[in-house]
Structure formats: structure tokens, C-alpha cells
Design an enzyme around this catalytic site. Structure first.
Site, PDB file in Angstrom:
ATOM      1  N   CYS A 126      35.691 -22.335  38.604  1.00  0.00           N
ATOM      2  CA  CYS A 126      35.334 -23.722  38.918  1.00  0.00           C
ATOM      3  C   CYS A 126      35.798 -24.726  37.870  1.00  0.00           C
ATOM      4  CB  CYS A 126      33.830 -23.846  39.144  1.00  0.00           C
ATOM      5  SG  CYS A 126      32.823 -23.636  37.661  1.00  0.00           S
ATOM      6  N   CYS A 147      31.632 -18.950  21.614  1.00  0.00           N
ATOM      7  CA  CYS A 147      30.407 -19.707  21.368  1.00  0.00           C
ATOM      8  C   CYS A 147      30.131 -20.506  22.643  1.00  0.00           C
ATOM      9  CB  CYS A 147      30.629 -20.619  20.166  1.00  0.00           C
ATOM     10  SG  CYS A 147      29.151 -21.437  19.595  1.00  0.00           S
TER      11      CYS A 147
END
Length: 161
Positions: A126, A147
Site C-alpha cells: 500500500c 526501526c
């Protein structure tokens, strides 16, 4: 002098047109929705991170504490992103992983918005912003630290048999 200025101006114009064309060539993702549709489907925090490239507050995600076997999936589209077995405590305040489920499940893009060069991590289904990857992860594995904003993911526990 006039000729030099004309050449410089022409080069600048060509450069601007090239950059405008590059921005129009952005990747089309399999899951594609309008901003109105994303706003209706995502919470305000999910929308801010996934669609507007925001960052959640450090140590605010309940996913930091998850250590049971399972899969972290994109909060916007359900794409499998990371496995608990590749999660580690980085001390940064965000869920950290040394690798994705599959490299094909994430995209990488150069990012200089923070004032220093970084590599943005996006969902390959997406295009949602997940976080960043750095080269300061565990050296005994990949050496990478993905992260990732916890709000950009949902956790699916491994089914018990």
C-alpha cells in the site's frame, strides 16, 4: 553574458521539468485508495504515520513489549512485514527488527527529511510509511535495524496447535 544566463536558465528549466516528471513516476501500489478512503479506514494516529510519514512518540507502542511468536502486519492493508523471531530490543523506543518477513514485502526509499540521509521503509502493498532502516543492528545477524512505528502495524499471534 546574456547568452550564458540564457544557457543557465535553460538548464535550470530542464532540471525542474525532469524533477516534476520523476515525481509523477512514483510507484503504483497494488492497494491504492484515495486520501478520503484512507482517512475513513485508519485511526488518526495510523493515518498520520502511514499516509503522512509521521513518527509516533518513542516508547508509546504496546508492540514494544510483544515477544510471543507471531507476525507483525501492515495496519493499513494486512501485508506481512516482520516476525517476532527477528525482533530485538534496540533501546530506541520503537519496535526493531533485523529483517522483514520477505524483502519483497517492503520497499526502501532514500529520505533526507530529518536533516541526515536515511532509508525510509514502506509497505510494498500500500506504500504506507513504516519507519526507517539503519546499519546499526545486531552484527551477528544482518547488521540492520528496521526501526518501525508500532502504530503502523498490527500483531497476529502464531496459531497454537
Amino acid at each position: 553574458m546574456k547568452r550564458i544566463l540564457t544557457v543557465i536558465f535553460s538548464l535550470l528549466l530542464l532540471s525542474c521539468n525532469s524533477n516534476a516528471q520523476d515525481s509523477k513516476k512514483q510507484k503504483q501500489y497494488p492497494v491504492s485508495k484515495t486520501e478520503t478512503e484512507w482517512k475513513a479506514e485508519l485511526s488518526a494516529a495510523e493515518y498520520q504515520v502511514l499516509r503522512k510519514k509521521g513518527t509516533e512518540r518513542a516508547f508509546s507502542s504496546k508492540l514494544n513489549a510483544v515477544d510471543q511468536p507471531g507476525t507483525f502486519v501492515c495496519a493499513a492493508c494486512g501485508n506481512e512485514l516482520y516476525k517476532t523471531k527477528h525482533k530485538f530490543e534496540s533501546g530506541t523506543g520503537w519496535p526493531s527488527f533485523d529483517r522483514p518477513v520477505k524483502e519483497a514485502n517492503v520497499d526502501y526509499r532514500p529520505d533526507r527529511t530529518g536533516g541526515f540521509p536515511a532509508t525510509e521503509v514502506l509497505c510494498a502493498q500500500c506504500g504506507g510509511h513504516l519507519g526507517h532502516v539503519f546499519n546499526d543492528g545486531p552484527q551477528h545477524t544482518t547488521g540492520k535495524r528496521h526501526c518501525i512505528n508500532g502504530v503502523a502495524m498490527n500483531f497476529v499471534p502464531e496459531a497454537k496447535q
